[in-house]
Enzyme design. Structure first.
Site, short mmCIF file in Angstrom:
data_model
loop_
_atom_site.label_atom_id
_atom_site.label_comp_id
_atom_site.label_asym_id
_atom_site.label_seq_id
_atom_site.Cartn_x
_atom_site.Cartn_y
_atom_site.Cartn_z
N ASP A 1 0.74 -1.25 -0.09
CA ASP A 1 -0.12 -0.02 0.06
C ASP A 1 0.87 1.26 0.03
O ASP A 1 0.49 2.12 -0.89
CB ASP A 1 -0.83 0.11 1.17
N GLU B 1 3.03 -9.37 11.30
CA GLU B 1 2.83 -8.95 10.06
C GLU B 1 3.81 -8.55 9.21
O GLU B 1 4.01 -8.71 8.29
CB GLU B 1 1.71 -7.60 9.97
C1 9WN Z 1 -5.75 -2.57 2.70
C2 9WN Z 1 -4.59 -7.60 4.92
C3 9WN Z 1 -3.91 -6.46 3.98
C4 9WN Z 1 -2.90 -7.02 3.00
C5 9WN Z 1 -2.34 -5.87 2.47
C6 9WN Z 1 -1.60 -5.12 3.31
C7 9WN Z 1 -2.73 -4.50 4.03
C8 9WN Z 1 -4.91 -3.14 3.91
C9 9WN Z 1 -4.83 -2.33 5.06
O1 9WN Z 1 -3.39 -5.49 4.70
O2 9WN Z 1 -3.93 -3.90 3.23
O3 9WN Z 1 -5.97 -3.50 1.71
O4 9WN Z 1 -5.68 -1.99 5.77
O5 9WN Z 1 -3.65 -1.59 5.21
O6 9WN Z 1 -1.02 -4.06 2.73
O7 9WN Z 1 -1.27 -6.43 1.33
O8 9WN Z 1 -3.67 -7.97 2.09
O9 9WN Z 1 -3.37 -8.27 5.46
#
Ligand code: 9WN
Length: 464
Positions: free
Chosen positions: A194, A431
């Site tokens: 992101d 994470e």
């Molecule tokens: C937005 C769920 C997701 C991952 C992504 C990570 C993060 C979300 C956020 O979490 O994204 O989609 O709220 O930041 O960047 O890779 O799939 O783990």
């Protein structure tokens, strides 16, 4: 999706080896985050089903309970759009109130688009297509067992193949109207990385308009707000979402006017690897020859497209900002896209491996573990604690490890695997990790971290 948490118990299989008890701990994370037919990416931070998380989760589950891995993907694909798009989030109607934003109401996709499913509420974006790789893993693990297991997996492959094919066709067409072989993303969330500095320049070009007020529920779930994207980044994310809604998520309209259109090299490379997996699946289900020929063409075209994004000076592939008509020259792990896409000439492979080992990445002095930071520490946008701006991500390590194996680099893959497992044995299933101190960051008990550990453990020292 009406299920209570923690109902599943996975049969514990003896792992081939088990550094500091990683195997039962990883299985425990998946069990606790499981909601019977799908798995939350994390206990509190992410209470819905995310697309590429579920694919990685299925990879890990395939080793514990093949049928549960099948259900993980079936639940996800039940939210597929009629265009073939697999949405990046499928909302859990039973998630606690005020647990994640943007929620289903904010996306409002089923009201805005005739292509959105009626049976599930989803976001309007997508994420990297790891799914076919997971389906192939389900097949590989099942066929090694008895005929009953193999037949059940074959039946799943037969049902799932048309959905996978429609998904990849959507990416090769709607997301690549130029026929460049490279996938265009409409939002940094689609990349899965992101707030990576890969998107900084393209986001600078986005003029933020009136964003309806929004809460930051995510900040309740981390120890320090700097671990998550900033308010400035979030304003842009939410503004892009408003624009996609105005376009009613219609691909042609988005392509015409949306201010953020970027050719994502990592997404495109994962699609190449996934298309190779799709070819294996096509073989098992005896798919028509024309479809197999088309998949081969997609692979060749994408490798050509990636070649066009090669940056000789960096020894990496770089994304291309379609709106700004310029490449994004940033050193991040996404630049290892050619390694992930595979099929490299020896010289190109040597260059990528050299960059991976160099002081820009895994060889950077002072790292706690010789694992590549998500962004190179010598980038101006580097931040060791902020999400995709520097921390080490276990899923990224998995991608590189698996790509090394596919490239025939067994020794290097074995070293990376050992180091990744040691990192998790010491730091838990975070994470992501601060690269210099090794501090676990973001959510604890992240499902895909546990899942990739299980897959690495199952492969054994030599990736067998
Ligand atoms: C937005 C769920 C997701 C991952 C992504 C990570 C993060 C979300 C956020 O979490 O994204 O989609 O709220 O930041 O960047 O890779 O799939 O783990």
């Amino acid at each position: 999706m009406k299920e209570r948490q923690g109902q599943r118990s996975y049969p514990e299989r003896e792992a081939p080896e088990n550094p500091s008890g990683v195997h039962p701990l990883a299985a425990g994370v998946l069990r606790r985050n499981s909601l019977e037919s799908w798995t939350k990416p994390a206990p509190n931070l992410y209470p819905h089903q995310w697309s590429w998380d579920s694919a990685f989760i299925a990879l890990g589950l395939a080793h514990l309970d093949n049928q549960r891995a099948v259900r993980e993907l079936e639940t996800l694909f039940a939210g597929q759009w009629s265009t073939g798009k697999v949405p990046h989030v499928i909302f859990n109607p039973d998630a606690p109130p005020k647990s994640y934003f943007p929620d289903a109401e904010r996306w409002n996709s089923s009201a805005l688009s005739e292509h959105a499913p009626r049976s599930a509420r989803t976001s309007g974006l997508c994420q990297p297509p790891v799914h076919a790789i997971a389906v192939a893993r389900i097949w590989e693990t099942a066929r090694g067992k008895d005929e009953r297991h193999a037949e059940r997996a074959r039946a799943f492959l037969r049902g799932n193949y048309p959905r996978l094919f429609a998904w990849h066709r959507y990416l090769a067409t709607a997301r690549d109207p130029e026929g460049s072989g490279l996938v265009t993303i409409y939002h940094p969330w689609e990349s899965g990385t992101d707030n990576s500095p890969r998107w900084d320049a393209a986001l600078e070009g986005v003029e933020v308009g009136e964003v309806p007020p929004y809460p930051r529920h995510d900040l309740q779930h981390v120890r320090d707000p700097s671990e998550r994207p900033s308010i400035r980044e979030y304003d842009r994310y939410l503004w892009l979402l408003e624009l996609l809604k105005r376009a009613r998520y219609d691909e042609a309209t988005v392509y015409e006017a949306h201010p953020f259109l970027v050719k994502d090299v990592l997404f495109s490379a994962i699609l190449v690897a996934a298309n190779e997996a799709l070819l294996e699946i096509a073989e098992v289900v005896e798919a028509p020859d024309e479809e197999r020929a088309l998949i081969v063409r997609w692979i060749e075209r994408a490798r050509g497209g990636l070649e066009g994004c090669w940056d000789e000076g960096l020894g990496l592939c770089v994304d291309y900002d379609v709106r700004g008509a310029r490449p994004a020259r940033v050193r991040t792990v996404a630049g290892l896209a050619p390694l992930i896409a595979g099929g490299l000439a020896p010289e190109r492979l040597r260059t990528q491996l050299g960059v991976l080992d160099s002081h820009h990445f895994a060889g950077c002095p002072g790292l706690k573990w010789p694992l590549p930071p998500s962004t190179s520490p010598d980038e101006v946008g580097f931040h060791p604690r902020s999400y995709w701006r520097g921390p080490t991500w276990p899923v990224a390590n998995w991608l590189i490890w698996w790509s090394l194996l596919r490239a025939g680099e067994e020794d290097r893959a074995a070293r990376l695997r050992r180091t990744s497992l040691d990192q998790l044995a010491e730091g838990g299933f975070a994470e992501y990790f601060e690269p210099f101190t090794g501090e676990p960051l973001g959510s604890d008990d992240q499902s895909w971290t546990a899942a990739v550990a299980l897959d690495m453990l199952a492969a054994g020292e030599n990736g067998a």
